[in-house]
Enzyme design. Structure first.
Site, PDB file in Angstrom:
ATOM      1  N   GLY A  98       0.883  -9.393 -17.105  1.00  0.00           N
ATOM      2  CA  GLY A  98       2.157  -9.467 -17.312  1.00  0.00           C
ATOM      3  C   GLY A  98       2.728  -9.223 -18.846  1.00  0.00           C
ATOM      4  N   GLU A 105       0.968  -1.271   0.100  1.00  0.00           N
ATOM      5  CA  GLU A 105      -0.111   0.044  -0.098  1.00  0.00           C
ATOM      6  C   GLU A 105       0.869   1.389   0.202  1.00  0.00           C
ATOM      7  OE1 GLU A 105      -0.198  -2.540   2.273  1.00  0.00           O
ATOM      8  OE2 GLU A 105      -2.078  -3.419   1.740  1.00  0.00           O
ATOM      9  N   TYR A 137       9.788 -13.098   5.124  1.00  0.00           N
ATOM     10  CA  TYR A 137       8.940 -12.254   6.044  1.00  0.00           C
ATOM     11  C   TYR A 137       9.218 -12.426   7.811  1.00  0.00           C
ATOM     12  CZ  TYR A 137       5.884 -11.235   2.317  1.00  0.00           C
ATOM     13  OH  TYR A 137       5.002 -11.031   0.992  1.00  0.00           O
ATOM     14  N   ASP A 168       2.039  -2.714  -7.784  1.00  0.00           N
ATOM     15  CA  ASP A 168       1.795  -1.748  -6.785  1.00  0.00           C
ATOM     16  C   ASP A 168       1.922  -0.400  -8.042  1.00  0.00           C
ATOM     17  OD1 ASP A 168       1.549  -3.446  -5.040  1.00  0.00           O
ATOM     18  OD2 ASP A 168       3.605  -3.012  -4.081  1.00  0.00           O
TER      19      ASP A 168
HETATM   20  O1  KDG Z   1       3.704  -5.757  -3.807  1.00  0.00           O
HETATM   21  C1  KDG Z   1       5.012  -5.562  -3.335  1.00  0.00           C
HETATM   22  C2  KDG Z   1       5.052  -6.006  -1.912  1.00  0.00           C
HETATM   23  O2  KDG Z   1       4.761  -7.586  -1.804  1.00  0.00           O
HETATM   24  C3  KDG Z   1       6.204  -5.734  -1.030  1.00  0.00           C
HETATM   25  O3  KDG Z   1       6.401  -4.419  -1.004  1.00  0.00           O
HETATM   26  C4  KDG Z   1       6.293  -6.084   0.394  1.00  0.00           C
HETATM   27  O4  KDG Z   1       4.103  -5.523   1.162  1.00  0.00           O
HETATM   28  C5  KDG Z   1       4.811  -6.518   0.975  1.00  0.00           C
HETATM   29  C6  KDG Z   1       4.474  -7.902   1.172  1.00  0.00           C
HETATM   30  O5  KDG Z   1       3.780  -7.980   2.066  1.00  0.00           O
HETATM   31  O6  KDG Z   1       4.980  -8.579   0.428  1.00  0.00           O
END
Ligand code: KDG
Length: 327
Positions: free
Chosen positions: A232, A41, A109, A263
């Site tokens: 794509g 976002e 993550y 994004d």
């Molecule tokens: O769309 C890109 C996002 O995936 C990246 O900036 C990190 O927000 C993110 C995620 O949750 O993967």
């Protein structure tokens, strides 16, 4: 309480500190990293702000130095962060990329139990939408914590109540939740949006195998007012009840990093669509898709999720085929 600055677009979600290895190869052996920030976002927010729209970004950040970094980076991009809350009990999240040298980067993550994952419906305030025209949300937020899906639902409903339009990018992140839960939750949010922005793979994940035209009809049938499918390398296609338009892809000379391209596409699309001056859906769709394709293509050609996003003058130059004075 002082009134908020008017916003063309409000968006909310989690932003993290991003650590990117300076070399290609397995993350385990990467010795050096660059540090930035990222979040679907906030990537869209930066894209829109650089294209001249006023944007309000809302989130929960830890009361920690990484939270400071995210808030100040976004404020530096001209984004209104007044409504961001700092949570002393939970940290700001972090994520790592791994560049393999081929295909999409892997991401890792470190965001379970983060401040943003504690977002709950009671945090969503009518004030979020004050003096604003449009809300953009993604399917990442509902995957983050026990109450984040309800928070997104509440925000979409409240935004509509206050007369805003709403866009929704499903942004499927399989690492964050089970396929079954993702499908059920994402599908339940489609009827709450005006503009639905899936990629082809996401459309298939949600609706099964269909033709592009059938996807358009299917998601319009679920209640979206416009459906925009990212294809794509094949460009993109948009549908409203009155029009179906395909836009050719923008040429990419060298793919460096695909993360953030969706994004950039969303920012390109919304920046044009929200400033429509005509009633002609076909014309409006084509203009928005062309700009979206351009931004998506540019985003694959730099490292980082948003750093290379163009400003409006650059977009206008590229779209008119004007020459660049580089020195
Ligand atoms: O769309 C890109 C996002 O995936 C990246 O900036 C990190 O927000 C993110 C995620 O949750 O993967």
């Amino acid at each position: 309480m002082a009134g908020l600055k008017p916003a063309d677009v409000v968006t909310f979600g989690e932003s993290m500190v991003l650590l990117q290895p300076m070399s290609e190869g397995p993350l385990a052996y990467a010795p050096l990293f660059t540090r930035s920030i990222a979040g679907a976002e906030s990537n869209v927010a930066i894209g829109l702000s650089r294209l001249g729209l006023s944007v309000r970004w809302i989130s929960r950040l830890g009361a920690d130095p990484f939270g400071d970094l995210i808030a100040s980076t976004l404020a530096g991009e001209g984004i209104d962060v007044t409504l961001v809350e700092r949570d002393p009990a939970y940290p700001t999240a972090v994520y790592f990329k791994e560049f393999k040298g081929y295909g999409d980067p892997n991401v890792y993550y470190y965001r379970k139990g983060s401040a943003a994952s504690r977002l709950a419906p009671e945090h969503v305030k009518p004030r979020w939408f004050e003096n604003a025209r449009h809300l953009h949300v993604t399917g990442i937020t509902p995957a983050l914590g026990p109450e984040t899906a309800d928070a997104v639902r509440t925000a979409m409903t409240e935004a509509h109540k206050q007369g805003l339009t709403v866009s929704f990018d499903p942004n499927l992140r399989r690492k964050l939740w089970s396929e079954e839960e993702a499908r059920r939750t994402l599908l339940s949010l489609v009827p709450l949006c005006d503009i639905f922005l899936p990629g082809l793979e996401e459309a298939e994940f949600l609706a099964g195998e269909m033709t592009v035209e059938q996807y358009g009809a299917h998601f319009l049938g679920l209640g979206a007012k416009a459906v925009v499918l990212k294809l794509g390398e094949q460009g993109s296609v948009g549908f409203t009840p009155l029009a179906a338009v395909r836009a050719q892809p923008h040429k990419v000379s060298r793919v460096v990093d695909t993360v953030g391209a969706g994004d950039a596409f969303a920012a390109g699309f919304l920046s044009s669509w929200l400033n429509n001056e005509s009633d002609d859906d076909e014309r409006n769709l084509l203009a928005a898709l062309e700009r979206a394709n351009l931004l998506g293509a540019l985003a694959t050609q730099y490292r980082g999720d948003w750093e290379g996003l163009p400003k409006l003058a650059e977009v206008q130059r590229l779209q008119s085929g004007g020459r660049e004075t580089t020195r």
